[in-house]
Motif scaffolding. Sequence first.
Motif, short mmCIF file in Angstrom:
data_model
loop_
_atom_site.label_atom_id
_atom_site.label_comp_id
_atom_site.label_asym_id
_atom_site.label_seq_id
_atom_site.Cartn_x
_atom_site.Cartn_y
_atom_site.Cartn_z
N PRO A 319 0.60 -0.71 0.45
CA PRO A 319 -0.21 -0.07 -0.02
C PRO A 319 1.01 1.33 -0.19
O PRO A 319 0.84 2.58 -0.86
CB PRO A 319 -0.64 0.50 1.64
N ALA A 320 2.03 1.13 0.72
CA ALA A 320 2.74 2.70 0.63
C ALA A 320 3.43 2.52 -1.04
O ALA A 320 3.53 3.67 -0.65
CB ALA A 320 4.35 2.21 1.61
N VAL A 321 3.81 1.57 -1.46
CA VAL A 321 3.79 1.71 -3.21
C VAL A 321 2.66 2.71 -3.87
O VAL A 321 2.79 3.59 -4.25
CB VAL A 321 4.62 0.92 -3.56
N GLY A 322 2.03 1.69 -2.97
CA GLY A 322 0.67 2.57 -4.52
C GLY A 322 0.48 3.40 -3.91
O GLY A 322 -0.54 4.13 -4.63
N ARG A 323 0.59 4.61 -3.12
CA ARG A 323 0.44 5.38 -2.90
C ARG A 323 1.10 6.59 -3.23
O ARG A 323 1.30 7.65 -3.26
CB ARG A 323 0.69 5.98 -0.92
N LEU A 324 2.00 5.71 -4.05
CA LEU A 324 3.26 6.74 -4.51
C LEU A 324 3.14 6.81 -6.83
O LEU A 324 3.66 7.27 -6.79
CB LEU A 324 4.35 6.55 -4.72
N SER A 325 1.96 6.35 -6.83
CA SER A 325 1.54 6.06 -8.09
C SER A 325 0.24 5.77 -8.09
O SER A 325 -0.12 5.03 -7.02
CB SER A 325 2.60 4.29 -9.16
N PRO A 326 -0.41 5.41 -9.61
CA PRO A 326 -2.13 5.86 -9.57
C PRO A 326 -2.10 3.80 -9.52
O PRO A 326 -2.48 3.27 -8.94
CB PRO A 326 -1.95 6.04 -10.50
N ASP A 327 -0.58 3.04 -10.10
CA ASP A 327 -0.36 2.63 -10.23
C ASP A 327 0.36 1.31 -10.04
O ASP A 327 1.98 1.69 -10.12
CB ASP A 327 -1.33 1.93 -11.44
N TYR A 375 3.49 2.26 -12.16
CA TYR A 375 3.08 2.84 -13.84
C TYR A 375 1.69 3.44 -13.65
O TYR A 375 0.48 3.75 -12.18
CB TYR A 375 2.73 1.58 -14.17
N ASP A 376 1.19 3.96 -14.59
CA ASP A 376 -0.19 4.72 -14.54
C ASP A 376 -0.60 4.44 -15.50
O ASP A 376 -0.88 4.82 -17.03
CB ASP A 376 0.25 6.53 -14.46
N ALA A 377 -1.73 3.82 -15.90
CA ALA A 377 -2.67 3.41 -16.82
C ALA A 377 -3.50 3.86 -16.86
O ALA A 377 -3.85 3.69 -18.57
CB ALA A 377 -3.66 1.49 -15.88
N ASN A 378 -3.44 5.16 -16.89
CA ASN A 378 -4.46 6.20 -17.94
C ASN A 378 -3.77 7.09 -19.22
O ASN A 378 -3.96 7.73 -20.10
CB ASN A 378 -4.79 7.40 -17.40
#
Lengths: 476, 177
Positions: A319-327, A375-378
């Motif tokens: 979750p910590a990494v999840g905070r730094l990136s959209p995906d 990464y950013d899926a958008n």
Amino acid sequence: MSIVQELSRALPKGIVITGEENTRPFECDGLSVYRQKPLAVALPESIEQIKQILKICKANNTPVVTRGAGTGLAGGAMPLEKSIVLGLSKLNKVKSIDAENQLAVVEPGVRNIAISEAVAEYGLYYAPDPSSQIACTIGGNVAENSGGVHCLKYGLTVHNIESLTMLTMDGEELTLSRQDDGMGLLALMNGSEGLLGIMIEITVKLTPTPQLARVVMAAYDSVRDCANAVADIIKAGIIPAGLEMMDKFAIEAAEGFAKVGYPLDAQALLLCELDGSEAQVQAELDIVLKVLSGASTLKVSESEEERLNLWKGRKSAFPAVGRLSPDYYCMDGTIPRRHLADMLDKINELSEKYQLRVANVFHAGDGNLHPLILYDANIPGELERTEEFGTDILKLSVDMGGTITGEHGVGIEKLNAMCHQFNNKELETFHKIKQAFDPDSLLNPGKAVPELHRCAELGAMHVHHGELPHPELERF
Amino acid sequence: MADRIAQLQALVQASSSLHINTEWLDYAGVVEYYPEELVMTVKAGTTIAELKKQLSKNNQSLTFYTKDDDVSIGAVYANGGQDISDSVLGVQIIDGNGEALNFGGQVMKNVAGYDVSRLLVGSKGKLAVITQISFKVLPSTYVGELSAPIKTNNNPALRVEIEQRLKSVFDPKGIFQ
């Protein structure tokens, strides 16, 4: 009459879930980039109901996708287009506990942590602890042969299952035990990803709760020194209860999230847990501290609170990494420990090449890597670039004598990577094993093992891009 | 010695009936052993005595029971038991078509494909020629007293049927006796 009507009519109200809105929660598992709605979801409350569902599905030639809590990370429980999802979450009882023989008989939908909670009063627990253990079910654990941070000392799911009863697609019951003479059918069911049978009752082995556990945190200025320390601990004759490694980016992310006191100037961090009696832990601690004396920071937990705190950072790394990136995309290769440092170097090179950041969190003790690609899926093309990056990491894992998946399973996610690890004859053997259990191919078909033509097309594509540099490798 | 695999493949392809044993296999020796990996990879004809000799140099031990040190690891594997199943990480085999196949590997955690290397534990030499085995070892201090595996033989009809179907997956011509 459609199969959905047939199921709804045959089963009591509330068992069969239909319609766009109601089935939406079941359209994916923990790998949410892939989604597909099933024809319907069935949530049976008894073995008899499971048999009824199977009978109707078989008569309609309709595939069945078995599901536990849907926490899997490889799409193993993602519905197929014209399938029925068979969710076993309502079968969630601990049926009996045999404290003397350290066994518990449980239904498949019991959550992993609920087993440990139920047997805690006897001074016992269920050892395998996948990070989703508060939610994931034991049936899913068997299907995936789940691991966790304590596998090195206490084994995987397959080592902790005493027996199980499964249903074939025909609804016939078969009980398999560790004591059976003959082929290893019980072991085969572990990690079979819902393709061979449906687990309806499981007898798990329980482990005495250790008197004491302490964790050593060691920070290093060099990744290679940290990786070498992992090998040195094992070389010194110590099997830690857990041995986890994080790289700089993962340390920063975890510390920013959990504020547990990880040194932010370190290049790599090692967490080494020792458990057992007080005397055992002290004896092992003396050896481990000597081995880790080259660390720039060295800290030993002095209380249970401090131990849990040091783990909190590691356990919240995702979750910590999840905070730094959209995906982010979580990989699961395993390599022989001696290649850990080389692997990290290669991953960093690939990170440059693909211009995508990576945080590395490893079950270092057993060589199981979880690089998290941010990464950013958008952003158009970024998911594709991420998947290519991931495939490169998995190929490297195989080339180093390891495997594409240590504990998450193949599901739909790693079908292409399977073509790199196994040749056609080996894949064909897998398909025939499925046929031996499920001749009509109705149990989770298309998952876990790629069709041969898929590998052929992939091979052709790779040649087309001029990137088929890997000859058929000896894997031993 | 690498050619021995090719020889064995040719033997299987040319045979209509074969009984696999250590002498026939004639394929022994430690292939790879890194003590810090806790993994040993050996040719199936290697004796238990030889394995123990190599392991003791590094204060490591086998984690499965063996009654007799003169038998080969291949024989122990084929005979089966819970403890050797728990130790096995990978196998190289020659199936009934003479194909050399690899399953599992040398790492502790591996869930790619069905667990064929554990499925064949206890297969009594009737499914395939086991040529090479990788298994986990431990520092001797972590290995308690080992005892013979308990085996029960009350096979329901469905199990017998599935075992027969699996036999024809690996040995379609039925040559392994």
